[in-house]
Design a protein around this motif. Structure first.
Motif, short mmCIF file in Angstrom:
data_model
loop_
_atom_site.label_atom_id
_atom_site.label_comp_id
_atom_site.label_asym_id
_atom_site.label_seq_id
_atom_site.Cartn_x
_atom_site.Cartn_y
_atom_site.Cartn_z
N CYS A 194 0.73 -1.49 -0.03
CA CYS A 194 0.29 -0.06 0.06
C CYS A 194 0.74 1.16 -0.17
CB CYS A 194 -1.00 -0.13 1.59
SG CYS A 194 -1.96 -0.94 1.13
N GLU A 210 -5.64 4.90 4.81
CA GLU A 210 -4.56 4.02 4.95
C GLU A 210 -4.56 2.39 6.11
OE1 GLU A 210 -2.23 4.50 2.78
OE2 GLU A 210 -3.08 6.62 2.21
N LYS A 213 -7.35 0.47 3.74
CA LYS A 213 -6.59 0.15 2.44
C LYS A 213 -5.43 -0.92 2.83
CE LYS A 213 -5.86 4.96 -0.24
NZ LYS A 213 -4.65 5.35 -0.51
N VAL A 214 -4.34 -1.03 4.12
CA VAL A 214 -4.32 -2.23 4.63
C VAL A 214 -5.21 -3.32 4.89
CG1 VAL A 214 -1.84 -3.31 6.58
CG2 VAL A 214 -2.38 -1.55 5.00
#
Length: 365
Positions: A194, A210, A213-214
């Motif tokens: 990512c 974030e 996303k991870v």
């Protein structure tokens, strides 16, 4: 972790000891099972097992008990010695197949009883539950709560993401991140994929974007390589101790068995500082975990030991030592009845290492 050709593990499978009891209670099947194991161990084919030939069996039993490898921990090594002593009756001699079968049967029956009392749930974590959590309305408020618990002075966005994953549990579809395999093979590659900034501070908005996303990449990696986790929940409320103390015959029998393994001086006296070791030997019969396995229980046991000055090193007669142990058990019981301790444990089940013995591998059961 699953590999091609490995035994399939369902999404959720309960280990409650029934399969083990079915094995032991079927005389023909169990005899064949013992014959196979004995043949594997009997390297010189003389019909008996030497201390060296018994070593792989003892190591497998230790692994089944959750002990670290032999030679890495003094307390655990004592238990390994006790397992070996069960086979040899404390003597430097070879063991017949009949003796091997009897001890193995006793061990498996005890193991089945433990699983019946405290079943282990085998979970196959494949990313589905994690993805469902990430896409649910509960995701943001729960992650907000988790973020509020994290305080890493000067911590980067990566630091906060790693710490947040540590706080996600199996009910959210996350295997235990404290396992190094999970960290290096699931979390770290996902963060790298990512492109998370290793230095950037973790603001609230950036963290949520974030982390999501991870987490989605982690779910994909779990789908490609599911992780098998052994999950158990136990409540220590003193009931096991009460049952033991209420049955004088069983209590005396259990104490006598434990004291066989306690060192004595030339006059048959026992040092009071052996009390913790004796409690560990009594633990299975009293429904207690081994010392060192549950931090909260260790505190209760330590507090009781202080009350009876077991660390003063005084030598006492065997009857006095039994009285001290009984009073210790009573003290621990009262503390647990007033404040029961509930613990939940999760551990990653890794593929077994190649071993000279397959004594306790599930495929053999």
């Amino acid at each position: 972790m699953e590999e091609e050709g490995s035994k399939h593990v369902t999404k959720s499978e309960v280990m409650d000891g029934r399969d083990i009891m079915e094995l032991v209670e079927n005389e023909k099947v169990f005899s064949n099972f013992v014959d196979d194991k004995f043949r594997d161990l009997d390297r010189d084919c003389d019909g008996h097992l030497s201390l060296k030939e018994l070593t792989p069996a003892v190591a497998d039993i230790g692994a089944a008990l959750g002990l670290p490898p032999q030679g890495t921990d003094t307390d655990s090594d004592h238990i390994y010695a006790q397992v070996l002593s069960e086979f040899t009756h404390g003597k430097d001699r070879k063991v017949s197949k009949t003796e091997f079968k009897k001890v193995l049967s006793d061990f498996l029956v005890g193991m089945a009883a433990g699983l019946k009392r405290d079943p282990i749930v085998i979970l196959r974590i494949d990313g589905e539950d994690l993805l469902e959590f990430v896409d649910s309305p509960a995701f943001e408020p729960e992650m907000m709560s988790i973020l509020s618990e994290i305080d890493i002075p000067g911590g980067s966005l990566t630091d906060y993401i790693n710490k947040a994953f540590e706080k996600l549990t199996v009910d959210k579809g996350m295997p235990p991140v404290l396992d190094s395999w999970v960290t290096s093979n699931i979390i770290a590659p996902a963060i790298q994929a990512c492109g998370v900034d290793q230095v950037q501070p973790a603001s609230h908005d950036t963290f949520f974007v974030e982390f999501k996303k991870v987490a989605q990449v982690v779910a994909q990696r779990l789908k490609e390589q599911p992780v098998i986790v052994a999950h158990s929940e136990n409540t220590f409320d003193g009931a096991g101790i009460r049952r033991l103390l209420s049955n004088k015959f069983e209590l005396d029998k259990t104490l006598d068995s434990a004291l066989k393994s306690i060192p004595k001086d030339q006059n048959g006296k026992i040092s009071k500082d052996c009390a913790r070791l004796a409690l560990d030997l009594l633990a299975p019969s009293a429904g207690l975990p081994p010392f060192g396995a549950v931090y909260q229980m260790d505190q209760v046991i330590t507090e009781s030991c202080k009350m009876f000055n077991v660390d003063d090193g005084k030598l006492v007669k065997e009857d006095e030592f039994k009285k001290i142990l009984t009073e210790l058990l009573g003290s621990i019981m009262l503390q647990l009845e007033g404040n029961p301790i509930s613990v939940s444990t999760n551990s990653v089940v890794h593929e077994p290492l190649t071993s000279a013995s397959t004594l306790l591998q599930p495929s053999s059961m």
